[in-house]
Design an enzyme around this catalytic site. Structure first.
Site, mmCIF file in Angstrom:
data_model
loop_
_atom_site.group_PDB
_atom_site.id
_atom_site.type_symbol
_atom_site.label_atom_id
_atom_site.label_comp_id
_atom_site.label_asym_id
_atom_site.label_seq_id
_atom_site.Cartn_x
_atom_site.Cartn_y
_atom_site.Cartn_z
ATOM 1 N N CYS A 341 0.841 -1.191 0.000
ATOM 2 C CA CYS A 341 0.000 0.000 0.000
ATOM 3 C C CYS A 341 0.878 1.243 0.000
ATOM 4 C CB CYS A 341 -0.937 0.022 1.215
ATOM 5 S SG CYS A 341 -2.026 1.469 1.262
ATOM 6 N N CYS A 344 -0.355 4.293 2.040
ATOM 7 C CA CYS A 344 -0.250 4.165 3.497
ATOM 8 C C CYS A 344 1.198 4.270 3.974
ATOM 9 C CB CYS A 344 -0.836 2.827 3.951
ATOM 10 S SG CYS A 344 -2.584 2.602 3.609
ATOM 11 N N ASP A 345 2.062 3.464 3.364
ATOM 12 C CA ASP A 345 3.416 3.298 3.885
ATOM 13 C C ASP A 345 4.444 4.244 3.267
ATOM 14 O OD1 ASP A 345 2.405 1.250 5.424
ATOM 15 O OD2 ASP A 345 2.881 -0.298 3.969
#
Length: 522
Positions: A341, A344-345
């Site tokens: 992701c 997200c990361d």
């Protein structure tokens, strides 16, 4: 810091505070501390039930803010500035600390209140992560409800030294009492299930008591939600069991091809789907993973917690998950530099060099997003051409810190035992191998259907997809399937919804025919 519109909305919410609360701000001379202090001052000015205290002694992470009823030791803390996706977490913490009741299920609230022991949670997040707020909000609520629980949200991008020291490579990452507890999106029910040892057995016992359904949907994504709505509208007993409501859509950021809606985001669409399902008589059982399907007199679905659900018909809508590279080192360094992701990361790799595996829409979109955060992005595409839309290819080509390598087959993830340090790939033109030094590897090579538990039960395609006809029927009478888990072409949200609706109508027709046949036999 808050614009006029946001202030107005916040002012409306804060009117719901019942009991006085105090915000404690821990600051130093940094710009971020001044920014956080300014935010807290603006919040305090909006309600006479909010007071403000400032600490400069360095006893807490700086900058950070803690929220608690006046006179109590704070159990909810935000290390960083809770804006972006975490602004909602901040608002809920203010309201719940001030006595405004949570909308969580009454049974979960009581379960949280009754927890015994000491539970100190630390959650590392990024402000761009759409899954992080669910975890933060669940843990904050537990801390508000139970004096034995504390919850700290930590912005990984702001506390990078801490992230490096603790080897945090993905968000959300939760530590409990200083030890790893979990990664990824978790609901309040899931968290309580992990810390409450007897929860799973109690839940299995309750599920075993359920009366048989007319139709049981397995999966809570777009296909499952649509199937549940269409089935319930027919007035038949409908159940939906899922590991998490929303499925893969919860991890989708921008959605621009959902007809009649110019733009939305995955979590918003899931919230709308869930609300729509709740308007009908559908029994939703989440946080449950199916493990086996049997065709007896009724169709039986075994769950991993030991429970068994029975139904006259079943619709399988278990969706798909990110496809893995299946190369040495991938599993060893999953969550330690190998990620799926980028939205997200990505912030955890600020200023570092990363790789994106895959040149389709997902891969090139990921590269474009990451290029605004990291030092450099290298895209590795297996084929000789990119599969992404032309507009995305043009955008990526215009960015100086994106390099695209075609005919590249990743063969190994390299690490130092703790984190990713690079990868090895083969040039498919000449079979020469090359090492690429990167801190993060974002895998974007498509999806694989969630049918592992069905391999000895249903007819599957060579890609592992459930074989269905135009009515969503499988080769087993009464068993239907819909969405990304099937062999229906074009894996799209709107197509999955149509599949789910068709499968529900097919299941209803099956029930009618079965009823007529039973009457004729009698």
């Amino acid at each position: 810091m808050l614009d006029a519109n946001l202030k107005k909305q916040l002012d409306t919410y804060l009117q719901n505070i019942v009991n006085p609360i105090e915000i404690t701000v821990s600051t130093d001379e940094s710009a971020k501390s001044k920014e956080l202090l300014g935010l807290c001052q603006e919040i305090a000015e909006l309600s006479d039930k909010i007071s403000l205290k400032q600490l400069t002694d360095g006893s807490e992470r700086t900058p950070s803010m803690a929220i608690a009823p006046v006179g109590e030791t704070p159990r909810v803390r935000f290390a960083g500035i809770p804006m972006g996706h975490e602004f909602t977490s901040l608002v809920l913490a203010l309201l719940q600390s001030g006595g405004y009741p949570s909308k969580a299920e009454a049974a979960l609230i009581e379960q949280a209140k009754s927890l015994q022991g000491e539970f100190h949670f630390e959650t590392y997040i990024s402000l761009s992560c759409q899954n992080c707020p669910d975890v933060v909000q669940a843990l904050n609520l537990m801390a508000v409800l139970n004096p034995n629980v504390t919850s700290v949200m930590i912005d990984g991008a702001l506390f990078q030294d801490e992230v490096t020291e603790r080897e945090i490579m993905a968000v959300p990452t939760v530590l409990l009492n200083g030890k790893p507890f979990g990664q990824g999106r978790m609901t309040l029910k899931e968290i309580l299930g992990k810390v409450d040892a007897g929860a799973s057995k109690r839940e299995a016992a309750d599920l075993n008591k359920k009366e048989p359904y007319d139709v049981l949907i397995v999966g809570g994504g777009p296909a499952g939600a649509a199937a549940a709505i269409y089935a319930a509208r027919k007035g038949i007993r409908t159940g939906l069991v899922a590991e998490r409501f929303g499925g893969q859509v919860m991890d989708t950021v921008g959605i621009e091809n959902f007809i009649s809606v110019n733009y939305t985001e995955g979590p918003k669409l899931v919230a709308s789907l869930e609300q729509h399902v709740k308007e009908y008589d559908v029994e939703v059982m989440d946080n449950q993973r199916a493990s086996k399907l049997r065709r007896e007199k009724l169709i039986e679905i075994d769950l991993e917690n030991g429970a068994t659900l029975k139904s006259k018909s079943v619709i399988l809508a278990t969706g798909a998950r990110w496809r893995e590279m299946n190369v040495p080192g991938e599993q060893e360094y999953r969550g330690k530099g190998v990620a799926y992701c980028p939205h997200c990361d990505g912030p955890l790799f600020k200023g570092k060099r990363v790789a994106v595996i895959g040149g389709g829409n997902s891969g090139i979109e990921a590269a474009i997003d990451l290029a605004g955060i990291v030092e450099h992005v290298t895209v590795l595409e297996f084929g000789d051409t990119l599969r992404a839309d032309a507009v995305l290819q043009k955008k990526a080509a215009s960015m100086a810190n994106i390099t695209i390598i075609k005919m590249a087959q990743t063969t190994q993830v390299r690490g130092d035992g703790k984190k990713v340090i690079g990868l090895t790939y083969k040039d498919r033109n000449d079979n020469q191998t090359y090492d690429l030094d990167v801190a993060g590897i974002f895998v974007q090579i498509g999806l694989v259907p969630n049918t592992d538990w069905l391999k000895d039960t249903l007819e599957l395609s060579r890609f592992g997809e459930i074989e269905v006809n135009s009515h969503g029927e499988t080769h087993i009478p009464g068993v239907f399937a819909a969405g990304d888990v099937t062999n229906v072409p074009y894996k799209q949200i709107i197509i999955a919804m149509g599949n789910g609706s068709a499968a529900a109508l097919g299941a209803f027709d099956y029930l009618i025919r079965s009823s007529v046949e039973d009457e004729a036999a009698a």
